[in-house]
Design an enzyme around this catalytic site. Structure first.
Site, PDB file in Angstrom:
ATOM      1  N   ASP A 110     -21.461   6.356  11.471  1.00 55.21           N
ATOM      2  CA  ASP A 110     -21.464   4.918  11.243  1.00 55.21           C
ATOM      3  C   ASP A 110     -22.789   4.450  10.640  1.00 55.21           C
ATOM      4  N   CYS A 169       7.527   0.110   9.322  1.00 53.47           N
ATOM      5  CA  CYS A 169       6.910  -0.568  10.477  1.00 53.47           C
ATOM      6  C   CYS A 169       5.843  -1.560  10.002  1.00 53.47           C
ATOM      7  N   CYS A 172       1.621  -3.841  13.613  1.00 52.13           N
ATOM      8  CA  CYS A 172       0.204  -4.225  13.726  1.00 52.13           C
ATOM      9  C   CYS A 172      -0.051  -5.563  13.037  1.00 52.13           C
ATOM     10  N   CYS A 176      -1.456  -9.010  15.073  1.00 52.73           N
ATOM     11  CA  CYS A 176      -2.845  -9.478  14.898  1.00 52.73           C
ATOM     12  C   CYS A 176      -2.921 -10.974  15.251  1.00 52.73           C
ATOM     13  N   CYS A 192     -11.363 -11.330  11.811  1.00 50.24           N
ATOM     14  CA  CYS A 192     -11.064 -10.280  12.800  1.00 50.24           C
ATOM     15  C   CYS A 192     -11.850 -10.536  14.091  1.00 50.24           C
TER      16      CYS A 192
HETATM   17  C1  B12 Z   1     -17.482  -2.677   8.766  1.00 51.07           C
HETATM   18  C2  B12 Z   1     -16.677  -2.016   9.863  1.00 51.07           C
HETATM   19  C3  B12 Z   1     -15.899  -2.851  10.664  1.00 51.07           C
HETATM   20  C4  B12 Z   1     -15.641  -4.324  10.342  1.00 51.07           C
HETATM   21  C5  B12 Z   1     -14.590  -4.385   9.193  1.00 51.07           C
HETATM   22  C6  B12 Z   1     -13.297  -3.608   9.547  1.00 51.07           C
HETATM   23  C7  B12 Z   1     -12.610  -2.948   8.362  1.00 51.07           C
HETATM   24  N1  B12 Z   1     -11.363  -2.617   8.584  1.00 51.07           N
HETATM   25  O1  B12 Z   1     -13.196  -2.735   7.301  1.00 51.07           O
HETATM   26  C8  B12 Z   1     -15.183  -4.883  11.713  1.00 51.07           C
HETATM   27  C9  B12 Z   1     -16.383  -5.401  12.482  1.00 51.07           C
HETATM   28  C10 B12 Z   1     -14.140  -5.990  11.655  1.00 51.07           C
HETATM   29  C11 B12 Z   1     -14.686  -3.600  12.378  1.00 51.07           C
HETATM   30  C12 B12 Z   1     -13.737  -3.595  13.381  1.00 51.07           C
HETATM   31  C13 B12 Z   1     -13.280  -2.433  13.985  1.00 51.07           C
HETATM   32  N2  B12 Z   1     -13.805  -1.184  13.853  1.00 51.07           N
HETATM   33 CO1  B12 Z   1     -15.102  -0.707  12.479  1.00 51.07          CO
HETATM   34  N3  B12 Z   1     -16.197  -0.046  11.093  1.00 51.07           N
HETATM   35  C14 B12 Z   1     -16.742  -0.619  10.068  1.00 51.07           C
HETATM   36  C15 B12 Z   1     -17.484   0.417   9.205  1.00 51.07           C
HETATM   37  C16 B12 Z   1     -18.982   0.367   9.534  1.00 51.07           C
HETATM   38  C17 B12 Z   1     -17.273   0.269   7.693  1.00 51.07           C
HETATM   39  C18 B12 Z   1     -15.793   0.087   7.296  1.00 51.07           C
HETATM   40  C19 B12 Z   1     -15.618  -0.303   5.862  1.00 51.07           C
HETATM   41  O2  B12 Z   1     -16.211   0.263   4.963  1.00 51.07           O
HETATM   42  N4  B12 Z   1     -14.750  -1.293   5.641  1.00 51.07           N
HETATM   43  C20 B12 Z   1     -14.300  -1.712   4.330  1.00 51.07           C
HETATM   44  C21 B12 Z   1     -12.814  -1.293   4.227  1.00 51.07           C
HETATM   45  C22 B12 Z   1     -12.187  -1.798   2.917  1.00 51.07           C
HETATM   46  O3  B12 Z   1     -12.847   0.107   4.198  1.00 51.07           O
HETATM   47  P1  B12 Z   1     -12.132   1.038   5.330  1.00 51.07           P
HETATM   48  O4  B12 Z   1     -12.195   0.395   6.633  1.00 51.07           O
HETATM   49  O5  B12 Z   1     -12.670   2.413   5.166  1.00 51.07           O
HETATM   50  O6  B12 Z   1     -10.655   0.928   4.843  1.00 51.07           O
HETATM   51  C23 B12 Z   1     -10.035   1.814   3.961  1.00 51.07           C
HETATM   52  C24 B12 Z   1      -8.567   1.473   3.951  1.00 51.07           C
HETATM   53  O7  B12 Z   1      -8.427   0.087   4.039  1.00 51.07           O
HETATM   54  C25 B12 Z   1      -8.163   2.060   2.640  1.00 51.07           C
HETATM   55  N5  B12 Z   1      -7.204   1.306   1.877  1.00 51.07           N
HETATM   56  C26 B12 Z   1      -7.395   0.185   1.187  1.00 51.07           C
HETATM   57  N6  B12 Z   1      -6.276  -0.182   0.573  1.00 51.07           N
HETATM   58  C27 B12 Z   1      -5.350   0.759   0.872  1.00 51.07           C
HETATM   59  C28 B12 Z   1      -4.032   0.874   0.486  1.00 51.07           C
HETATM   60  C29 B12 Z   1      -3.313   1.972   0.966  1.00 51.07           C
HETATM   61  C30 B12 Z   1      -1.912   2.097   0.512  1.00 51.07           C
HETATM   62  C31 B12 Z   1      -3.899   2.919   1.840  1.00 51.07           C
HETATM   63  C32 B12 Z   1      -3.103   4.062   2.389  1.00 51.07           C
HETATM   64  C33 B12 Z   1      -5.244   2.768   2.233  1.00 51.07           C
HETATM   65  C34 B12 Z   1      -5.946   1.701   1.724  1.00 51.07           C
HETATM   66  O8  B12 Z   1      -9.310   2.165   1.815  1.00 51.07           O
HETATM   67  C35 B12 Z   1     -10.420   1.643   2.489  1.00 51.07           C
HETATM   68  C36 B12 Z   1     -11.651   2.372   1.965  1.00 51.07           C
HETATM   69  O9  B12 Z   1     -11.841   3.635   2.606  1.00 51.07           O
HETATM   70  C37 B12 Z   1     -16.815   1.762   9.699  1.00 51.07           C
HETATM   71  C38 B12 Z   1     -17.694   3.005   9.620  1.00 51.07           C
HETATM   72  C39 B12 Z   1     -17.723   3.549   8.193  1.00 51.07           C
HETATM   73  N7  B12 Z   1     -18.892   3.773   7.663  1.00 51.07           N
HETATM   74  O10 B12 Z   1     -16.665   3.745   7.589  1.00 51.07           O
HETATM   75  C40 B12 Z   1     -16.393   1.400  11.166  1.00 51.07           C
HETATM   76  C41 B12 Z   1     -15.091   2.009  11.672  1.00 51.07           C
HETATM   77  C42 B12 Z   1     -14.059   1.884  10.577  1.00 51.07           C
HETATM   78  N8  B12 Z   1     -14.721   1.115  12.772  1.00 51.07           N
HETATM   79  C43 B12 Z   1     -14.149   1.701  13.770  1.00 51.07           C
HETATM   80  C44 B12 Z   1     -13.578   1.026  14.896  1.00 51.07           C
HETATM   81  C45 B12 Z   1     -13.257   1.876  16.102  1.00 51.07           C
HETATM   82  C46 B12 Z   1     -13.328  -0.359  14.837  1.00 51.07           C
HETATM   83  C47 B12 Z   1     -12.478  -1.193  15.831  1.00 51.07           C
HETATM   84  C48 B12 Z   1     -11.233  -0.477  16.347  1.00 51.07           C
HETATM   85  C49 B12 Z   1     -13.385  -1.654  17.021  1.00 51.07           C
HETATM   86  C50 B12 Z   1     -12.694  -2.573  18.034  1.00 51.07           C
HETATM   87  N9  B12 Z   1     -11.803  -2.079  18.874  1.00 51.07           N
HETATM   88  O11 B12 Z   1     -13.013  -3.741  18.115  1.00 51.07           O
HETATM   89  C51 B12 Z   1     -12.120  -2.433  14.951  1.00 51.07           C
HETATM   90  C52 B12 Z   1     -10.800  -2.222  14.165  1.00 51.07           C
HETATM   91  C53 B12 Z   1     -10.473  -3.314  13.177  1.00 51.07           C
HETATM   92  C54 B12 Z   1      -9.553  -2.797  12.071  1.00 51.07           C
HETATM   93  N10 B12 Z   1      -8.253  -2.962  12.224  1.00 51.07           N
HETATM   94  O12 B12 Z   1     -10.045  -2.209  11.092  1.00 51.07           O
HETATM   95  C55 B12 Z   1     -14.036   3.203  13.545  1.00 51.07           C
HETATM   96  C56 B12 Z   1     -12.588   3.529  13.143  1.00 51.07           C
HETATM   97  C57 B12 Z   1     -12.035   4.855  13.677  1.00 51.07           C
HETATM   98  C58 B12 Z   1     -10.616   5.055  13.175  1.00 51.07           C
HETATM   99  N11 B12 Z   1      -9.821   5.762  13.975  1.00 51.07           N
HETATM  100  O13 B12 Z   1     -10.228   4.588  12.115  1.00 51.07           O
HETATM  101  C59 B12 Z   1     -15.108   3.418  12.375  1.00 51.07           C
HETATM  102  C60 B12 Z   1     -14.760   4.553  11.395  1.00 51.07           C
HETATM  103  C61 B12 Z   1     -16.453   3.699  13.082  1.00 51.07           C
HETATM  104  C62 B12 Z   1     -16.577   5.156  13.570  1.00 51.07           C
HETATM  105  N12 B12 Z   1     -17.545   5.901  13.057  1.00 51.07           N
HETATM  106  O14 B12 Z   1     -15.815   5.626  14.392  1.00 51.07           O
HETATM  107  N13 B12 Z   1     -15.243  -2.499  11.804  1.00 51.07           N
HETATM  108  S1  SF4 Z   2      -0.446   1.311  11.591  1.00 48.76           S
HETATM  109 FE1  SF4 Z   2       0.819  -0.527  11.831  1.00 48.76          FE
HETATM  110  S2  SF4 Z   2       2.512  -0.253  10.409  1.00 48.76           S
HETATM  111 FE2  SF4 Z   2       1.563   1.769  10.688  1.00 48.76          FE
HETATM  112  S3  SF4 Z   2       2.736   2.715  12.352  1.00 48.76           S
HETATM  113 FE3  SF4 Z   2       0.966   1.705  13.310  1.00 48.76          FE
HETATM  114  S4  SF4 Z   2       1.742  -0.352  13.859  1.00 48.76           S
HETATM  115 FE4  SF4 Z   2       3.206   0.519  12.417  1.00 48.76          FE
HETATM  116  S1  SF4 Z   3      -8.196  -9.344  15.070  1.00 45.91           S
HETATM  117 FE1  SF4 Z   3      -8.979  -7.459  14.046  1.00 45.91          FE
HETATM  118  S2  SF4 Z   3      -8.900  -5.812  15.607  1.00 45.91           S
HETATM  119 FE2  SF4 Z   3      -7.667  -7.577  16.375  1.00 45.91          FE
HETATM  120  S3  SF4 Z   3      -5.560  -7.134  15.746  1.00 45.91           S
HETATM  121 FE3  SF4 Z   3      -6.448  -8.359  14.092  1.00 45.91          FE
HETATM  122  S4  SF4 Z   3      -7.332  -6.871  12.648  1.00 45.91           S
HETATM  123 FE4  SF4 Z   3      -6.910  -5.761  14.557  1.00 45.91          FE
END
Ligand code: B12
Ligand code: SF4
Ligand code: SF4
Length: 279
Positions: A110, A169, A172, A176, A192
């Site tokens: 992270d 599905c 999620c 939310c 969020c």
């Molecule tokens: C900033 C951040 C947050 C932010 C933004 C969340 C977000 N989704 O981006 C906030 C504070 C909201 C957050 C919340 C959470 N986070 Co956070 N967060 C990060 C961090 C530091 C960066 C993520 C990032 O770059 N976000 C920008 C988005 C665009 O990128 P992404 O999350 O990688 O998403 C990818 C997909 O969306 C995909 N994508 C986009 N379009 C499409 C379309 C298709 C078809 C597909 C298949 C994919 C796809 O591409 C993106 C780029 O890789 C990472 C660590 C890291 N360096 O990666 C941890 C990380 C993602 N977080 C983590 C966790 C645990 C959480 C929470 C569960 C904590 C909680 N319980 O409160 C929540 C979950 C919220 C959620 N549903 O995402 C874990 C996730 C582990 C996992 N199993 O995925 C990470 C990896 C930290 C870690 N080292 O373990 N987080």
């Molecule tokens: S990530 Fe969301 S859409 Fe995908 S299986 Fe889980 S609940 Fe269903």
């Molecule tokens: S508020 Fe954020 S962590 Fe909670 S259900 Fe929505 S996206 Fe997931």
């Protein structure tokens, strides 16, 4: 564990569009170092392999005696996961250097500009769900991600990116509470609850408080709704009551929670979250 090459990450274009759309709230740091994010060899010169590691956290929800909860990942009776997992990964990295003398490694928990979920998906460990989480089909999404970048060329036996398994599905997105999941695979981080209760500096208002249910730190709603996670009904009574937390002085907080995930938010933020969730 999974292996992938340090190439332009999967979904990098989607990441750039997400930044361009300004969906990162006040986390402007996410938009910086875009070039490093697009090219992991810039994080470790000569990098040849990205090793993705998933480390499970407890499925039981941390709970106070008066019925309030936090997100599972917080594990408030343990040291913050960044500090716990780094030494474990460093131990593994040392083993790699002893198997491949002269190789260099870098551990990311992270802490570096790397798209952790993208590399985990590219390595075949799991898929990215509509809730944005990296989901391991056999295990679910309650895992932390860690990477070891190495100059050693480790040849994976099976490194095809995993196909998405969500099908029709959309539980999620429906679950939310704030509409932060504004479409499949799309998150408006500024809405969020995880962002609002941990990263956002301002106070959480009563309107948001009503959407938080009983959870005052982080949010697991989009993971609880997911059929890939087992339903865990039992709770872990590891927290003091919310009244006790509201009474805490800085010194008590430092002693009890100073090394835990709560430290990122700090005592005043935690108290504000509790006031909002109890309103
Ligand atoms: C900033 C951040 C947050 C932010 C933004 C969340 C977000 N989704 O981006 C906030 C504070 C909201 C957050 C919340 C959470 N986070 Co956070 N967060 C990060 C961090 C530091 C960066 C993520 C990032 O770059 N976000 C920008 C988005 C665009 O990128 P992404 O999350 O990688 O998403 C990818 C997909 O969306 C995909 N994508 C986009 N379009 C499409 C379309 C298709 C078809 C597909 C298949 C994919 C796809 O591409 C993106 C780029 O890789 C990472 C660590 C890291 N360096 O990666 C941890 C990380 C993602 N977080 C983590 C966790 C645990 C959480 C929470 C569960 C904590 C909680 N319980 O409160 C929540 C979950 C919220 C959620 N549903 O995402 C874990 C996730 C582990 C996992 N199993 O995925 C990470 C990896 C930290 C870690 N080292 O373990 N987080
Ligand atoms: S990530 Fe969301 S859409 Fe995908 S299986 Fe889980 S609940 Fe269903
Ligand atoms: S508020 Fe954020 S962590 Fe909670 S259900 Fe929505 S996206 Fe997931």
């Amino acid at each position: 564990m999974g292996f992938s090459r340090p190439e332009r990450p999967l979904f990098f274009d989607q990441f750039c569009s997400w930044i361009a759309a300004g969906k990162y709230g006040e986390m402007a740091w996410l938009g910086r170092n875009q070039e490093l994010r697009g090219n992991p060899t810039r994080l470790l010169d000569g990098c040849q392999t990205v090793i993705s590691l998933a480390y499970p956290y407890a499925c039981r929800k941390p709970c106070t005696p008066d019925g309030f909860t936090t997100a599972r990942y917080a594990e408030p009776d343990k040291t913050d996961y960044h500090d716990r997992l780094r030494p474990l990964a460093q131990e593994l990295a040392l083993s790699i250097v002893s198997w491949c003398p002269g190789s260099k490694t870098r551990v990311c928990v992270d802490s570096a500009p790397i798209l952790e979920r993208s590399f985990a998906c590219a390595s075949g460990m799991g898929f990215i769900g509509k809730n944005n989480m990296l989901i391991m089909p056999e295990y679910g999404s309650y895992v932390f991600l860690v990477e070891i970048l190495t100059t050693a060329f480790l040849s994976p036996s099976d490194n095809e990116p995993m196909k998405n398994h969500c099908g029709s599905c959309s539980r999620c997105v429906d679950a939310c509470p704030t509409g932060a999941l504004d479409g499949p695979f799309s998150i408006d981080a500024s809405r969020c609850l995880s962002y609002l209760t941990i990263e956002h500096r301002g106070e959480v208002g009563n309107e948001t408080g009503r959407k938080m249910g009983d959870c005052f730190f982080g949010c697991d709603a989009c993971q609880e709704a997911c059929p890939f996670n087992e339903e865990e009904l039992s709770r872990d009574l590891c927290l003091p009551s919310t009244a006790d937390i509201l009474r805490m002085e800085r010194k008590d907080f430092e002693e009890k929670f100073g090394k835990t995930a709560f430290a990122r938010a700090g005592l005043e933020k935690l108290k504000g979250n509790i006031r909002a969730v109890r309103s």
